[in-house]
Every structure is written in C-alpha cells, then in structure tokens.
Design an enzyme around this catalytic site. Structure first.
Site, PDB file in Angstrom:
ATOM      1  N   HIS A  17      45.212  28.585  26.477  1.00  0.00           N
ATOM      2  CA  HIS A  17      46.655  28.359  26.375  1.00  0.00           C
ATOM      3  C   HIS A  17      47.113  27.631  27.639  1.00  0.00           C
ATOM      4  O   HIS A  17      46.816  28.078  28.753  1.00  0.00           O
ATOM      5  CB  HIS A  17      47.416  29.690  26.327  1.00  0.00           C
ATOM      6  CG  HIS A  17      47.091  30.560  25.142  1.00  0.00           C
ATOM      7  ND1 HIS A  17      47.935  30.689  24.065  1.00  0.00           N
ATOM      8  CD2 HIS A  17      46.019  31.341  24.863  1.00  0.00           C
ATOM      9  CE1 HIS A  17      47.410  31.536  23.181  1.00  0.00           C
ATOM     10  NE2 HIS A  17      46.241  31.951  23.651  1.00  0.00           N
ATOM     11  N   ASP A  48      51.051  25.287  20.090  1.00  0.00           N
ATOM     12  CA  ASP A  48      50.888  26.618  19.491  1.00  0.00           C
ATOM     13  C   ASP A  48      52.113  26.908  18.628  1.00  0.00           C
ATOM     14  O   ASP A  48      53.245  26.695  19.070  1.00  0.00           O
ATOM     15  CB  ASP A  48      50.766  27.649  20.633  1.00  0.00           C
ATOM     16  CG  ASP A  48      50.434  29.049  20.129  1.00  0.00           C
ATOM     17  OD1 ASP A  48      51.154  29.549  19.250  1.00  0.00           O
ATOM     18  OD2 ASP A  48      49.454  29.639  20.626  1.00  0.00           O
ATOM     19  N   ILE A  49      51.892  27.391  17.407  1.00  0.00           N
ATOM     20  CA  ILE A  49      53.052  27.639  16.535  1.00  0.00           C
ATOM     21  C   ILE A  49      53.942  28.768  17.076  1.00  0.00           C
ATOM     22  O   ILE A  49      55.128  28.791  16.764  1.00  0.00           O
ATOM     23  CB  ILE A  49      52.712  27.986  15.053  1.00  0.00           C
ATOM     24  CG1 ILE A  49      51.476  28.847  14.948  1.00  0.00           C
ATOM     25  CG2 ILE A  49      52.621  26.757  14.193  1.00  0.00           C
ATOM     26  CD1 ILE A  49      51.262  29.398  13.545  1.00  0.00           C
ATOM     27  N   GLN A  57      42.634  38.361  21.949  1.00  0.00           N
ATOM     28  CA  GLN A  57      42.211  37.162  21.213  1.00  0.00           C
ATOM     29  C   GLN A  57      42.336  37.410  19.718  1.00  0.00           C
ATOM     30  O   GLN A  57      41.708  38.318  19.166  1.00  0.00           O
ATOM     31  CB  GLN A  57      40.757  36.782  21.554  1.00  0.00           C
ATOM     32  CG  GLN A  57      40.343  35.467  20.882  1.00  0.00           C
ATOM     33  CD  GLN A  57      38.908  35.033  21.183  1.00  0.00           C
ATOM     34  OE1 GLN A  57      38.137  35.775  21.809  1.00  0.00           O
ATOM     35  NE2 GLN A  57      38.561  33.850  20.717  1.00  0.00           N
ATOM     36  N   HIS A 109      39.766  29.056  22.859  1.00  0.00           N
ATOM     37  CA  HIS A 109      40.934  28.226  23.168  1.00  0.00           C
ATOM     38  C   HIS A 109      41.545  28.650  24.491  1.00  0.00           C
ATOM     39  O   HIS A 109      41.444  29.803  24.890  1.00  0.00           O
ATOM     40  CB  HIS A 109      41.982  28.308  22.053  1.00  0.00           C
ATOM     41  CG  HIS A 109      42.393  29.704  21.708  1.00  0.00           C
ATOM     42  ND1 HIS A 109      41.651  30.522  20.889  1.00  0.00           N
ATOM     43  CD2 HIS A 109      43.468  30.433  22.081  1.00  0.00           C
ATOM     44  CE1 HIS A 109      42.244  31.691  20.772  1.00  0.00           C
ATOM     45  NE2 HIS A 109      43.353  31.670  21.490  1.00  0.00           N
ATOM     46  N   ASN A 128      42.251  34.296  26.260  1.00  0.00           N
ATOM     47  CA  ASN A 128      41.885  35.651  25.871  1.00  0.00           C
ATOM     48  C   ASN A 128      40.460  35.628  25.329  1.00  0.00           C
ATOM     49  O   ASN A 128      40.130  34.778  24.509  1.00  0.00           O
ATOM     50  CB  ASN A 128      42.845  36.165  24.789  1.00  0.00           C
ATOM     51  CG  ASN A 128      44.283  36.206  25.288  1.00  0.00           C
ATOM     52  OD1 ASN A 128      44.532  36.569  26.437  1.00  0.00           O
ATOM     53  ND2 ASN A 128      45.223  35.826  24.444  1.00  0.00           N
TER      54      ASN A 128
HETATM   55  P1  AMP Z   1      45.047  34.247  20.954  1.00  0.00           P
HETATM   56  O1  AMP Z   1      45.903  35.449  20.773  1.00  0.00           O
HETATM   57  O2  AMP Z   1      44.709  33.955  22.369  1.00  0.00           O
HETATM   58  O3  AMP Z   1      43.847  34.257  20.038  1.00  0.00           O
HETATM   59  O4  AMP Z   1      45.958  33.019  20.510  1.00  0.00           O
HETATM   60  C1  AMP Z   1      45.913  32.436  19.254  1.00  0.00           C
HETATM   61  C2  AMP Z   1      47.108  31.542  19.166  1.00  0.00           C
HETATM   62  O5  AMP Z   1      46.933  30.691  18.060  1.00  0.00           O
HETATM   63  C3  AMP Z   1      48.428  32.294  18.945  1.00  0.00           C
HETATM   64  O6  AMP Z   1      49.297  32.052  20.052  1.00  0.00           O
HETATM   65  C4  AMP Z   1      48.971  31.685  17.647  1.00  0.00           C
HETATM   66  O7  AMP Z   1      50.361  31.461  17.678  1.00  0.00           O
HETATM   67  C5  AMP Z   1      48.209  30.369  17.559  1.00  0.00           C
HETATM   68  N1  AMP Z   1      48.034  29.844  16.209  1.00  0.00           N
HETATM   69  C6  AMP Z   1      47.537  30.501  15.124  1.00  0.00           C
HETATM   70  N2  AMP Z   1      47.522  29.666  14.063  1.00  0.00           N
HETATM   71  C7  AMP Z   1      47.982  28.461  14.499  1.00  0.00           C
HETATM   72  C8  AMP Z   1      48.204  27.190  13.872  1.00  0.00           C
HETATM   73  N3  AMP Z   1      47.931  26.988  12.587  1.00  0.00           N
HETATM   74  N4  AMP Z   1      48.704  26.185  14.621  1.00  0.00           N
HETATM   75  C9  AMP Z   1      48.995  26.382  15.923  1.00  0.00           C
HETATM   76  N5  AMP Z   1      48.807  27.544  16.572  1.00  0.00           N
HETATM   77  C10 AMP Z   1      48.318  28.577  15.868  1.00  0.00           C
END
Ligand code: AMP
Length: 134
Positions: free
Chosen positions: A100, A30-31, A92, A98, A85
């Site tokens: 985590h 995750d970034i 979310q 996804h 989420n």
């Molecule tokens: P959520 O809030 O559960 O939808 O989590 C989405 C996650 O996706 C967040 O923690 C972001 O940091 C992660 N995210 C969004 N874009 C990218 C990306 N290009 N590469 C890796 N992680 C990402």
C-alpha cells in the site's frame, strides 16, 4: 492464479484505476481509498505474500513504491505511508503480494497507527528472542 482478484486485474478481466505499470509491476488505486490516492503496488506474477516473494521481485515492487512516493510528494502531498500486510494475522485480505502506498496530507484525519501495548514490554527479553545473526 485463477481465482485471485489481483491476477484478474493484471489480466484485464476486472477493471482498475491504473496509476503506473512496467514489465513486472502494476500500480492502481485501492477501492477502499483510505486516503485520496491510496495505491496498491503489485507484482504482475502471482506471489502469495511478502514471504513468498523472491528478493529480485521484491526490489522491483519496492522500487515502484518509492517512485510513486516521490511522485505523490511532488504532486503536493505532505507525506506517504508504505505498508504491506503479510498473512491474514496481520490483516492481509488479498493473498497476492501488494504494497500500500498511501499519500497523506498534514491534517487528513487518516490513521494507520497501531496502539501501543498497555503493559510495559521487556525489550531486553524480546530482543534476545528475536535477534537475527547473519
Ligand atoms: P490487504 O488488507 O493488505 O490485503 O489489502 C487488500 C486491499 O485490496 C484492500 O485495501 C482492498 O480495498 C483492496 N482491494 C480489494 N479488491 C480490490 C479491487 N478490485 N480493486 C482495488 N482494490 C481492491
């Protein structure tokens, strides 16, 4: 799905730090990196959220989440948080299902803890409302 960021990662149109993949599931860092090693496990097929994910695919995703948890513990982490989420009200942000997987160290200072309600809840009433029968 065309404008889904995770679908673009699956297709290789956007880069990622891949940790694991099999035929149906991809895991990458995750970034936001909420803790070092914070990983996202996704189905390669576009599914909006947990609620839309069929049982078989859900099990495939969770099986990878479990495999990675064991792997991270073997790598020396002290614990792992598994979080998903479902829908924007829960936090979310990316509407592609996804999970985590967040490896933890004893004193890493990261926190996912939801704060307890300030008012005493009527658990009996809540359970009556929410109970699920098979
Ligand atoms: P959520 O809030 O559960 O939808 O989590 C989405 C996650 O996706 C967040 O923690 C972001 O940091 C992660 N995210 C969004 N874009 C990218 C990306 N290009 N590469 C890796 N992680 C990402």
């Amino acid at each position: 799905m065309e404008d889904c960021i995770f679908c673009k990662i699956v297709k290789g149109e956007i880069g990622c730090y891949k940790i694991y993949e099999n035929k149906t599931v991809l895991a990458f860092l995750d970034i936001a990196n909420k803790a070092p090693g914070h990983t996202l496990v996704i189905p390669k097929k576009h599914v909006k959220d947990l609620d839309e994910c069929d049982e078989k695919l859900f099990q495939e995703v969770m099986s990878v989440a479990k495999k990675l948890s064991s792997h991270y513990l073997q790598k020396g982490f002290d614990g792992v948080n598994i979080v998903s989420n479902c829908k924007p009200a829960s936090g979310q942000e990316v509407l592609h299902f996804h999970v985590h997987v967040i490896p933890r160290k004893q004193d890493d200072g990261a926190s996912l803890i939801l704060t307890p309600a300030t008012q005493k809840a009527n658990l009996e009433e809540i359970a009556k409302k929410l109970r699920l029968e098979d």
